[in-house]
Motif scaffolding. Structure first.
Motif, PDB file in Angstrom:
ATOM      1  N   SER A 227       0.844  -1.196   0.000  1.00  0.00           N
ATOM      2  CA  SER A 227       0.000   0.000   0.000  1.00  0.00           C
ATOM      3  C   SER A 227       0.877   1.242   0.000  1.00  0.00           C
ATOM      4  O   SER A 227       2.049   1.199   0.414  1.00  0.00           O
ATOM      5  CB  SER A 227      -0.947   0.013   1.211  1.00  0.00           C
ATOM      6  N   ILE A 228       0.300   2.338  -0.454  1.00  0.00           N
ATOM      7  CA  ILE A 228       0.972   3.632  -0.464  1.00  0.00           C
ATOM      8  C   ILE A 228       0.007   4.658   0.115  1.00  0.00           C
ATOM      9  O   ILE A 228      -1.149   4.761  -0.331  1.00  0.00           O
ATOM     10  CB  ILE A 228       1.395   4.050  -1.886  1.00  0.00           C
ATOM     11  N   VAL A 229       0.474   5.398   1.118  1.00  0.00           N
ATOM     12  CA  VAL A 229      -0.319   6.493   1.676  1.00  0.00           C
ATOM     13  C   VAL A 229       0.118   7.772   0.978  1.00  0.00           C
ATOM     14  O   VAL A 229       1.308   8.137   0.996  1.00  0.00           O
ATOM     15  CB  VAL A 229      -0.103   6.618   3.192  1.00  0.00           C
ATOM     16  N   THR A 230      -0.819   8.429   0.354  1.00  0.00           N
ATOM     17  CA  THR A 230      -0.515   9.608  -0.449  1.00  0.00           C
ATOM     18  C   THR A 230      -1.397  10.785  -0.037  1.00  0.00           C
ATOM     19  O   THR A 230      -2.397  10.616   0.676  1.00  0.00           O
ATOM     20  CB  THR A 230      -0.701   9.292  -1.948  1.00  0.00           C
TER      21      THR A 230
ATOM     22  N   LEU B 220       3.540  18.444   1.869  1.00  0.00           N
ATOM     23  CA  LEU B 220       2.504  17.682   1.188  1.00  0.00           C
ATOM     24  C   LEU B 220       3.086  17.101  -0.097  1.00  0.00           C
ATOM     25  O   LEU B 220       3.745  17.794  -0.854  1.00  0.00           O
ATOM     26  CB  LEU B 220       1.321  18.590   0.864  1.00  0.00           C
ATOM     27  N   GLY B 221       2.868  15.838  -0.325  1.00  0.00           N
ATOM     28  CA  GLY B 221       3.404  15.178  -1.517  1.00  0.00           C
ATOM     29  C   GLY B 221       4.351  14.044  -1.191  1.00  0.00           C
ATOM     30  O   GLY B 221       4.609  13.184  -2.036  1.00  0.00           O
ATOM     31  N   ILE B 222       4.869  14.005   0.039  1.00  0.00           N
ATOM     32  CA  ILE B 222       5.696  12.876   0.459  1.00  0.00           C
ATOM     33  C   ILE B 222       4.777  11.681   0.728  1.00  0.00           C
ATOM     34  O   ILE B 222       3.791  11.800   1.466  1.00  0.00           O
ATOM     35  CB  ILE B 222       6.510  13.200   1.717  1.00  0.00           C
ATOM     36  N   GLU B 223       5.083  10.542   0.138  1.00  0.00           N
ATOM     37  CA  GLU B 223       4.263   9.350   0.266  1.00  0.00           C
ATOM     38  C   GLU B 223       4.937   8.323   1.177  1.00  0.00           C
ATOM     39  O   GLU B 223       6.157   8.344   1.366  1.00  0.00           O
ATOM     40  CB  GLU B 223       4.004   8.732  -1.106  1.00  0.00           C
ATOM     41  N   ILE B 224       4.122   7.425   1.707  1.00  0.00           N
ATOM     42  CA  ILE B 224       4.605   6.357   2.577  1.00  0.00           C
ATOM     43  C   ILE B 224       4.380   5.029   1.870  1.00  0.00           C
ATOM     44  O   ILE B 224       3.235   4.660   1.573  1.00  0.00           O
ATOM     45  CB  ILE B 224       3.865   6.350   3.925  1.00  0.00           C
ATOM     46  N   GLY B 225       5.457   4.316   1.596  1.00  0.00           N
ATOM     47  CA  GLY B 225       5.339   2.985   1.009  1.00  0.00           C
ATOM     48  C   GLY B 225       5.383   1.921   2.088  1.00  0.00           C
ATOM     49  O   GLY B 225       6.294   1.912   2.924  1.00  0.00           O
ATOM     50  N   ILE B 226       4.398   1.026   2.076  1.00  0.00           N
ATOM     51  CA  ILE B 226       4.258   0.003   3.120  1.00  0.00           C
ATOM     52  C   ILE B 226       4.392  -1.377   2.491  1.00  0.00           C
ATOM     53  O   ILE B 226       3.763  -1.683   1.468  1.00  0.00           O
ATOM     54  CB  ILE B 226       2.906   0.143   3.832  1.00  0.00           C
ATOM     55  N   LYS B 227       5.205  -2.221   3.115  1.00  0.00           N
ATOM     56  CA  LYS B 227       5.403  -3.593   2.659  1.00  0.00           C
ATOM     57  C   LYS B 227       5.490  -4.509   3.866  1.00  0.00           C
ATOM     58  O   LYS B 227       6.272  -4.258   4.778  1.00  0.00           O
ATOM     59  CB  LYS B 227       6.691  -3.691   1.821  1.00  0.00           C
TER      60      LYS B 227
ATOM     61  N   LEU C  97       9.928   6.447   2.370  1.00  0.00           N
ATOM     62  CA  LEU C  97       9.218   7.702   2.154  1.00  0.00           C
ATOM     63  C   LEU C  97       9.764   8.309   0.869  1.00  0.00           C
ATOM     64  O   LEU C  97      10.974   8.281   0.622  1.00  0.00           O
ATOM     65  CB  LEU C  97       9.439   8.675   3.314  1.00  0.00           C
ATOM     66  N   GLY C  98       8.896   8.875   0.054  1.00  0.00           N
ATOM     67  CA  GLY C  98       9.372   9.461  -1.192  1.00  0.00           C
ATOM     68  C   GLY C  98       8.239  10.078  -1.976  1.00  0.00           C
ATOM     69  O   GLY C  98       7.097  10.152  -1.509  1.00  0.00           O
ATOM     70  N   THR C  99       8.564  10.504  -3.148  1.00  0.00           N
ATOM     71  CA  THR C  99       7.557  11.087  -4.042  1.00  0.00           C
ATOM     72  C   THR C  99       7.356  10.167  -5.229  1.00  0.00           C
ATOM     73  O   THR C  99       8.278   9.468  -5.672  1.00  0.00           O
ATOM     74  CB  THR C  99       8.001  12.477  -4.529  1.00  0.00           C
ATOM     75  N   SER C 100       6.132  10.160  -5.733  1.00  0.00           N
ATOM     76  CA  SER C 100       5.779   9.376  -6.921  1.00  0.00           C
ATOM     77  C   SER C 100       6.256   7.937  -6.803  1.00  0.00           C
ATOM     78  O   SER C 100       6.922   7.382  -7.694  1.00  0.00           O
ATOM     79  CB  SER C 100       6.369  10.028  -8.182  1.00  0.00           C
ATOM     80  N   LEU C 101       5.929   7.309  -5.669  1.00  0.00           N
ATOM     81  CA  LEU C 101       6.349   5.918  -5.454  1.00  0.00           C
ATOM     82  C   LEU C 101       5.691   5.020  -6.500  1.00  0.00           C
ATOM     83  O   LEU C 101       4.542   5.241  -6.900  1.00  0.00           O
ATOM     84  CB  LEU C 101       5.974   5.462  -4.048  1.00  0.00           C
ATOM     85  N   PRO C 102       6.392   3.980  -6.954  1.00  0.00           N
ATOM     86  CA  PRO C 102       5.841   3.122  -8.014  1.00  0.00           C
ATOM     87  C   PRO C 102       4.648   2.306  -7.529  1.00  0.00           C
ATOM     88  O   PRO C 102       4.652   1.768  -6.432  1.00  0.00           O
ATOM     89  CB  PRO C 102       7.024   2.222  -8.375  1.00  0.00           C
ATOM     90  N   ARG C 103       3.630   2.236  -8.375  1.00  0.00           N
ATOM     91  CA  ARG C 103       2.428   1.470  -8.086  1.00  0.00           C
ATOM     92  C   ARG C 103       2.312   0.314  -9.080  1.00  0.00           C
ATOM     93  O   ARG C 103       2.820   0.381 -10.186  1.00  0.00           O
ATOM     94  CB  ARG C 103       1.169   2.324  -8.235  1.00  0.00           C
ATOM     95  N   ASP C 104       1.581  -0.717  -8.671  1.00  0.00           N
ATOM     96  CA  ASP C 104       1.142  -1.719  -9.634  1.00  0.00           C
ATOM     97  C   ASP C 104      -0.328  -2.014  -9.357  1.00  0.00           C
ATOM     98  O   ASP C 104      -0.950  -1.390  -8.476  1.00  0.00           O
ATOM     99  CB  ASP C 104       2.021  -2.976  -9.586  1.00  0.00           C
ATOM    100  N   ASN C 105      -0.880  -2.955 -10.062  1.00  0.00           N
ATOM    101  CA  ASN C 105      -2.318  -3.198  -9.959  1.00  0.00           C
ATOM    102  C   ASN C 105      -2.738  -3.699  -8.582  1.00  0.00           C
ATOM    103  O   ASN C 105      -3.909  -3.586  -8.210  1.00  0.00           O
ATOM    104  CB  ASN C 105      -2.744  -4.211 -11.028  1.00  0.00           C
ATOM    105  N   ASP C 106      -1.788  -4.266  -7.840  1.00  0.00           N
ATOM    106  CA  ASP C 106      -2.121  -4.814  -6.532  1.00  0.00           C
ATOM    107  C   ASP C 106      -1.865  -3.836  -5.388  1.00  0.00           C
ATOM    108  O   ASP C 106      -2.132  -4.159  -4.229  1.00  0.00           O
ATOM    109  CB  ASP C 106      -1.304  -6.090  -6.284  1.00  0.00           C
TER     110      ASP C 106
END
Length: 502
Positions: A5-8, A21-28, A35-44
């Motif tokens: 998941s990514i919190v944006t 505003l704009g820093i995202e949280i990538g969760i695995k 933490l970063g910007t424009s984190l990569p997404r996929d369909n899942d």
């Protein structure tokens, strides 16, 4: 990278800064991956839109009483943890309490594991309340507890079934220092309280209001100075819990300026409530029993302001609820102090509920506004980051950073809660029948609470949506010294003087 998941679209608040505003949280796998910007997404990848609101770490409440034998009408782990997550707290540390007659602490710890396992909505740990510090316990069992991840103890300087004398306290402090335990202390002068209580009762002054009269600030002031002196003598870090007195707080502040590792805690009741609450009301003169806690509520608004000063200037390391609830309208709860129409405050169970309201009440006074009492990073320090550090959870809980558990609170954008939220008993999730903060208004409330990346509270859609078995026991490491340092020489002692006797 394959984030779960990514919190944006949120404003992340840490203990040091408010991110743009704009820093995202990538969760695995339940952890914050980056933490970063424009984190990569996929369909899942689940995308969590914070809608421009603040994002803070899950609250860490390191002072709660769940499933306590001396509070049979209070919260168990299920009702208490349910209340915690509804108020944005994802980690609690509760108390396993040794009885004076017990020769071992291991059975009571095992019993509290039973009381909590698969029955908690949030993660949890235990402190040990130590009332019989025998040599066997100190030399054999305490090291075992440390290995098992129970790395903090609590000592009482008052309450007859629990209090320790100064010699016992010194022995425990030296053992705690050697083993690396975090030591909590309830600091009130027991003899002052006993003398005044007996004299008040003989004069017929036994209604709930006289609970505050029986425990004057000087009882807290003297015990605070004394425990700081004992801690300085032994070079032991301590945390003085639920502080309510300006003079006692000044003792702590002075010790901290000398770089002594003296930590301090205060609670919502000492920021918002005064002793007039103990008088009850015209409809129910005994209702003041709802606010009987120790130390007691103080008399003057200046006392509240003093605690706010300690919140703002860094004297307090943690802000905890001291959630110690008993049902009011129950002969086994607060009404133990009302028998056949006769009120006896000494029989009223101590404590107030507050695990759900702790975080929103303090957040209400945090922000960038000129009239805010504390900054948003200071709010995060007090409610999450410093408690986690102090109690051996640094690197796991209390921060929004890579490697930490993805415990998050997402608030509402201010535009969506223009009128704020009025606190009421009917909206809360604890297992007791009142809140001392009834009718208080706060500007915001947790919209969503996440525990290790899983949404467990959704205020708009179902409320508590986590499972009763979501909470896991936290095997903690040694706590960090957050304030001051160890290795100081005690006032007036020669270098190395301790080595002769320690």
């Amino acid at each position: 990278m394959g984030f779960d998941s990514i919190v944006t679209n949120g404003v992340i608040v840490t203990a040091t800064e408010v991110l743009s505003l704009g820093i995202e949280i990538g969760i695995k796998d339940g952890k914050i991956s980056c933490l970063g910007t424009s984190l990569p997404r996929d369909n899942d990848t689940e995308i969590i839109d914070a809608k421009g609101a603040y994002i803070t770490p899950g609250g860490v409440d390191t002072h709660v009483h769940f499933a306590q034998d001396n509070s049979p009408t209070g919260d168990d782990f299920t009702t208490g943890s349910r209340s915690a997550i509804a108020g944005g707290t994802t980690t609690v540390i509760a108390f396993a309490s040794q009885l004076r007659a017990e020769e071992s602490v291991l059975p009571c710890v095992a019993e509290y594991h039973t009381r909590a396992k698969d029955l908690s909505y949030c993660d949890y740990g235990f402190h040990l309340i130590l009332t019989n510090p025998s040599p066997t316990i100190m030399t054999k069992e305490m090291p075992q507890l440390m290995e098992d991840g129970i790395t903090s103890i609590k000592l009482y300087m008052t309450y007859e079934p629990m209090k320790l004398g100064d010699a016992q306290v010194l022995d425990v402090l030296m053992a705690s220092r050697a083993l690396g335990f975090t030591t909590m202390v309830h600091a009130e002068n027991s003899d002052i309280i006993s003398l005044i209580t007996d004299r008040l009762e003989s004069a017929g002054h036994s209604s709930p209001y006289f609970h505050a009269i029986s425990r004057p600030q000087i009882a807290e002031n003297e015990a605070t100075y004394r425990i700081i002196s004992l801690a300085e003598l032994t070079d032991t870090p301590i945390l003085i819990v639920h502080m309510s007195s300006e003079v006692a707080m000044k003792h702590v502040r002075k010790a901290q300026t000398r770089m002594l590792p003296i930590h301090a805690e205060t609670c919502p009741q000492y920021l918002f409530l005064l002793s007039d609450r103990l008088r009850g009301n015209d409809q129910d003169t005994f209702s003041g029993a709802k606010c009987v806690c120790s130390p007691p509520l103080r008399h003057d608004p200046k006392d509240l302001e003093a605690m706010w000063t300690g919140i703002a200037n860094g004297t307090f390391t943690t802000f905890s609820s001291d959630h110690a609830p008993s049902t009011y309208d129950n002969p086994g709860g607060k009404k133990k102090g009302l028998v056949n129409g006769v009120m006896r405050y000494r029989d009223i169970p101590n404590g107030v509920p507050g695990v759900e309201t702790r975080v929103p009440l303090l957040f209400n006074h945090a922000g960038p506004e000129k009239d805010a009492r504390l900054s948003l990073p200071r709010f995060v320090q007090l409610t999450s980051t410093d408690p986690a550090k102090l109690y051996g959870l640094d690197g796991v809980k209390g921060s929004i950073a890579p490697g930490y558990d993805a415990d998050l609170v997402i608030w509402y954008p201010e535009s969506e809660l223009a009128g704020g939220v009025e606190i009421s008993q009917k909206m809360l999730h604890h297992g007791v029948d009142y809140t001392p903060f009834e009718s208080m208004n706060v500007k915001n409330w947790p919209r969503w609470t996440y525990l290790r990346g899983k949404k467990i509270w959704d205020r708009d859609n179902g409320g508590v949506i986590g499972d009763m078995s979501d909470g896991k026991f936290l095997k903690r490491g040694k706590g960090k010294v957050v304030v001051g340092r160890m290795g100081n020489e005690a006032t007036g002692m020669l270098p190395g003087e301790r080595d002769y006797w320690r």
